[in-house]
Design a protein around this motif. Structure first.
Motif, PDB file in Angstrom:
ATOM      1  N   SER A 169       0.798  -1.224   0.000  1.00  0.00           N
ATOM      2  CA  SER A 169       0.000   0.000   0.000  1.00  0.00           C
ATOM      3  C   SER A 169       0.828   1.269   0.000  1.00  0.00           C
ATOM      4  N   LYS A 170       2.119   1.164  -0.287  1.00  0.00           N
ATOM      5  CA  LYS A 170       2.973   2.344  -0.175  1.00  0.00           C
ATOM      6  C   LYS A 170       3.786   2.591  -1.439  1.00  0.00           C
ATOM      7  N   VAL A 171       4.144   3.860  -1.622  1.00  0.00           N
ATOM      8  CA  VAL A 171       5.081   4.255  -2.667  1.00  0.00           C
ATOM      9  C   VAL A 171       5.986   5.317  -2.073  1.00  0.00           C
ATOM     10  N   ILE A 172       7.278   5.229  -2.375  1.00  0.00           N
ATOM     11  CA  ILE A 172       8.246   6.203  -1.867  1.00  0.00           C
ATOM     12  C   ILE A 172       9.136   6.675  -3.014  1.00  0.00           C
ATOM     13  N   GLY A 173       9.854   7.761  -2.764  1.00  0.00           N
ATOM     14  CA  GLY A 173      10.900   8.196  -3.668  1.00  0.00           C
ATOM     15  C   GLY A 173      12.233   7.678  -3.169  1.00  0.00           C
ATOM     16  N   ALA A 174      13.117   7.297  -4.077  1.00  0.00           N
ATOM     17  CA  ALA A 174      14.436   6.774  -3.714  1.00  0.00           C
ATOM     18  C   ALA A 174      15.450   7.230  -4.746  1.00  0.00           C
ATOM     19  N   ILE A 175      16.732   7.062  -4.424  1.00  0.00           N
ATOM     20  CA  ILE A 175      17.795   7.433  -5.354  1.00  0.00           C
ATOM     21  C   ILE A 175      18.710   6.238  -5.596  1.00  0.00           C
ATOM     22  N   PHE A 176      19.426   6.258  -6.702  1.00  0.00           N
ATOM     23  CA  PHE A 176      20.407   5.224  -7.029  1.00  0.00           C
ATOM     24  C   PHE A 176      21.654   5.514  -6.196  1.00  0.00           C
ATOM     25  N   GLY A 177      21.945   4.615  -5.232  1.00  0.00           N
ATOM     26  CA  GLY A 177      23.005   4.915  -4.308  1.00  0.00           C
ATOM     27  C   GLY A 177      24.160   3.943  -4.255  1.00  0.00           C
ATOM     28  N   ASP A 178      23.942   2.689  -4.629  1.00  0.00           N
ATOM     29  CA  ASP A 178      24.990   1.690  -4.479  1.00  0.00           C
ATOM     30  C   ASP A 178      24.881   0.685  -5.615  1.00  0.00           C
ATOM     31  N   THR A 179      25.943  -0.101  -5.806  1.00  0.00           N
ATOM     32  CA  THR A 179      25.939  -1.102  -6.870  1.00  0.00           C
ATOM     33  C   THR A 179      26.301  -2.471  -6.315  1.00  0.00           C
ATOM     34  N   GLN A 180      25.839  -3.484  -7.009  1.00  0.00           N
ATOM     35  CA  GLN A 180      26.125  -4.870  -6.663  1.00  0.00           C
ATOM     36  C   GLN A 180      27.298  -5.359  -7.510  1.00  0.00           C
ATOM     37  N   THR A 181      28.338  -5.795  -6.846  1.00  0.00           N
ATOM     38  CA  THR A 181      29.520  -6.277  -7.554  1.00  0.00           C
ATOM     39  C   THR A 181      29.631  -7.788  -7.430  1.00  0.00           C
ATOM     40  N   GLY A 182      30.611  -8.353  -8.125  1.00  0.00           N
ATOM     41  CA  GLY A 182      30.847  -9.790  -8.076  1.00  0.00           C
ATOM     42  C   GLY A 182      31.929 -10.171  -7.095  1.00  0.00           C
ATOM     43  N   ASN A 183      32.161  -9.315  -6.070  1.00  0.00           N
ATOM     44  CA  ASN A 183      33.234  -9.620  -5.127  1.00  0.00           C
ATOM     45  C   ASN A 183      32.919 -10.862  -4.293  1.00  0.00           C
ATOM     46  N   ASP A 184      33.946 -11.530  -3.835  1.00  0.00           N
ATOM     47  CA  ASP A 184      33.781 -12.760  -3.058  1.00  0.00           C
ATOM     48  C   ASP A 184      33.799 -12.448  -1.565  1.00  0.00           C
ATOM     49  N   GLN A 185      32.722 -12.781  -0.884  1.00  0.00           N
ATOM     50  CA  GLN A 185      32.663 -12.679   0.563  1.00  0.00           C
ATOM     51  C   GLN A 185      32.137 -14.008   1.096  1.00  0.00           C
ATOM     52  N   THR A 186      32.677 -14.445   2.204  1.00  0.00           N
ATOM     53  CA  THR A 186      32.335 -15.781   2.694  1.00  0.00           C
ATOM     54  C   THR A 186      30.868 -15.899   3.096  1.00  0.00           C
ATOM     55  N   THR A 187      30.222 -14.780   3.424  1.00  0.00           N
ATOM     56  CA  THR A 187      28.830 -14.836   3.858  1.00  0.00           C
ATOM     57  C   THR A 187      27.853 -14.362   2.786  1.00  0.00           C
ATOM     58  N   SER A 188      28.328 -14.153   1.569  1.00  0.00           N
ATOM     59  CA  SER A 188      27.481 -13.571   0.537  1.00  0.00           C
ATOM     60  C   SER A 188      27.618 -14.291  -0.797  1.00  0.00           C
ATOM     61  N   ASP A 189      26.597 -14.128  -1.620  1.00  0.00           N
ATOM     62  CA  ASP A 189      26.605 -14.635  -2.992  1.00  0.00           C
ATOM     63  C   ASP A 189      26.424 -13.437  -3.919  1.00  0.00           C
ATOM     64  N   ASN A 190      27.482 -12.714  -4.167  1.00  0.00           N
ATOM     65  CA  ASN A 190      27.383 -11.474  -4.926  1.00  0.00           C
ATOM     66  C   ASN A 190      27.521 -11.699  -6.428  1.00  0.00           C
ATOM     67  N   ASP A 191      26.728 -10.967  -7.179  1.00  0.00           N
ATOM     68  CA  ASP A 191      26.719 -11.106  -8.631  1.00  0.00           C
ATOM     69  C   ASP A 191      26.147  -9.830  -9.211  1.00  0.00           C
ATOM     70  N   SER A 192      26.825  -9.229 -10.178  1.00  0.00           N
ATOM     71  CA  SER A 192      26.366  -7.964 -10.740  1.00  0.00           C
ATOM     72  C   SER A 192      25.070  -8.110 -11.548  1.00  0.00           C
ATOM     73  N   ARG A 193      24.635  -9.330 -11.784  1.00  0.00           N
ATOM     74  CA  ARG A 193      23.355  -9.545 -12.471  1.00  0.00           C
ATOM     75  C   ARG A 193      22.166  -9.450 -11.517  1.00  0.00           C
ATOM     76  N   GLU A 194      22.424  -9.279 -10.238  1.00  0.00           N
ATOM     77  CA  GLU A 194      21.349  -9.235  -9.257  1.00  0.00           C
ATOM     78  C   GLU A 194      20.537  -7.948  -9.341  1.00  0.00           C
ATOM     79  N   LEU A 195      19.244  -8.069  -9.052  1.00  0.00           N
ATOM     80  CA  LEU A 195      18.367  -6.922  -8.854  1.00  0.00           C
ATOM     81  C   LEU A 195      17.474  -7.238  -7.656  1.00  0.00           C
ATOM     82  N   GLY A 196      17.270  -6.223  -6.819  1.00  0.00           N
ATOM     83  CA  GLY A 196      16.376  -6.431  -5.691  1.00  0.00           C
ATOM     84  C   GLY A 196      17.005  -6.102  -4.360  1.00  0.00           C
ATOM     85  N   GLU A 197      17.749  -5.004  -4.282  1.00  0.00           N
ATOM     86  CA  GLU A 197      18.356  -4.592  -3.030  1.00  0.00           C
ATOM     87  C   GLU A 197      18.167  -3.093  -2.853  1.00  0.00           C
ATOM     88  N   ALA A 198      17.976  -2.676  -1.610  1.00  0.00           N
ATOM     89  CA  ALA A 198      17.786  -1.252  -1.310  1.00  0.00           C
ATOM     90  C   ALA A 198      18.208  -0.996   0.130  1.00  0.00           C
TER      91      ALA A 198
END
Length: 261
Positions: A169-198
């Motif tokens: 039931s909500k809509v907000i305004g937001a800005i492009f602030g960060d990017t998803q990289t393919g860096n390797d972290q032991t607790t993460s599955d990072n991939d620049s093809r990802e969408l869905g983070e804020a």
């Protein structure tokens, strides 16, 4: 840079927002004067968030799809996210909201990073707990142009580019602030093809659990990006949220008119 975390469970309701997001109201519930509406030009008409979201979904067709290869849902890892050009210079996708807590605000998340890809107008790292921002892929995964995936640099999108974010039931305004990289972290599955983070603030404003370690939602968030220099948001960590929320009505009316609603 952004990183993806394993989400354990949905936590308590997100903190009270500094700027209250607009409610998505049923188009049928809105009362209008038929004669007056008929006399208005499209540029003078106003549109509810529900009307605009319905138009975005209607225009999210195969013919309007920008990417030729699917993106990855950041939370579920399913390769089923697509980006659509729903109006001239306006791009939309539906996915998860994984919580990004990076930037100048301290956070207990072990994956927290002190930097964001983009900064405020004073050159300060964005504050994820104070600024609503969304995340896109850092590069073209295939290293080719045109990119088989939606790559922001090919579509007139820069840092602090304005977007509408819809959830329930909500809509907000937001800005492009960060990017998803393919860096390797032991607790993460990072991939620049990802969408869905804020950011934490975006999640909070939308009523989504906002912890960087246990928050987020798997699906149901729609992000609508307005490309071009006139939609780049200027300001500091102290006022970027208020500025973005102040642009919501303008964006709804502009997009509603562009889609001919």
């Amino acid at each position: 840079m952004s990183s993806t975390r394993t989400r354990a469970a949905v936590v308590a309701v997100a903190a009270l927002a500094l700027a209250t997001p607009l409610a998505v109201k049923s188009a049928a519930a809105a009362t209008t004067n038929t004669a007056a509406t008929a006399a208005q030009s499209p540029a003078d008409k106003t549109y509810t968030a529900a009307q605009v979201l319905a138009g975005v979904k209607k225009n999210s067709t195969t013919a309007n799809k920008v990417n030729s290869k699917p993106h990855i849902n950041t939370m579920t890892r399913a390769q089923n996210v697509n980006v659509y050009q729903v109006a001239t210079g306006v791009y939309a996708y539906g996915s998860s909201l994984a919580v990004d807590d990076d930037g100048s605000d301290p956070d207990s998340d072990p994956d927290h990073q002190d930097e964001t890809t983009f900064q405020d107008s004073n050159g300060k790292q964005l504050a994820a707990h104070h600024v609503p921002f969304y995340v896109l892929g850092d590069d073209c995964y295939e290293r080719k142009s045109p990119c088989p995936h939606f790559f922001y640099k090919e579509h007139g999108i820069k840092g602090r580019q304005f977007a509408l974010m819809f959830y329930k039931s909500k809509v907000i305004g937001a800005i492009f602030g960060d990017t998803q990289t393919g860096n390797d972290q032991t607790t993460s599955d990072n991939d620049s093809r990802e969408l869905g983070e804020a950011s934490v603030k975006a999640a909070s404003l939308l009523g989504i659990p906002s912890s960087g370690t246990t928050g987020g939602v798997d699906n149901g968030v729609t992000v609508v990006i307005f490309s071009g220099p006139s939609w780049v948001v200027n300001g500091t960590n102290a006022n970027l949220n208020a500025t973005a929320q102040g642009m919501v009505t303008k964006a709804l009316n502009s997009l509603g008119a562009s889609m001919g609603l």
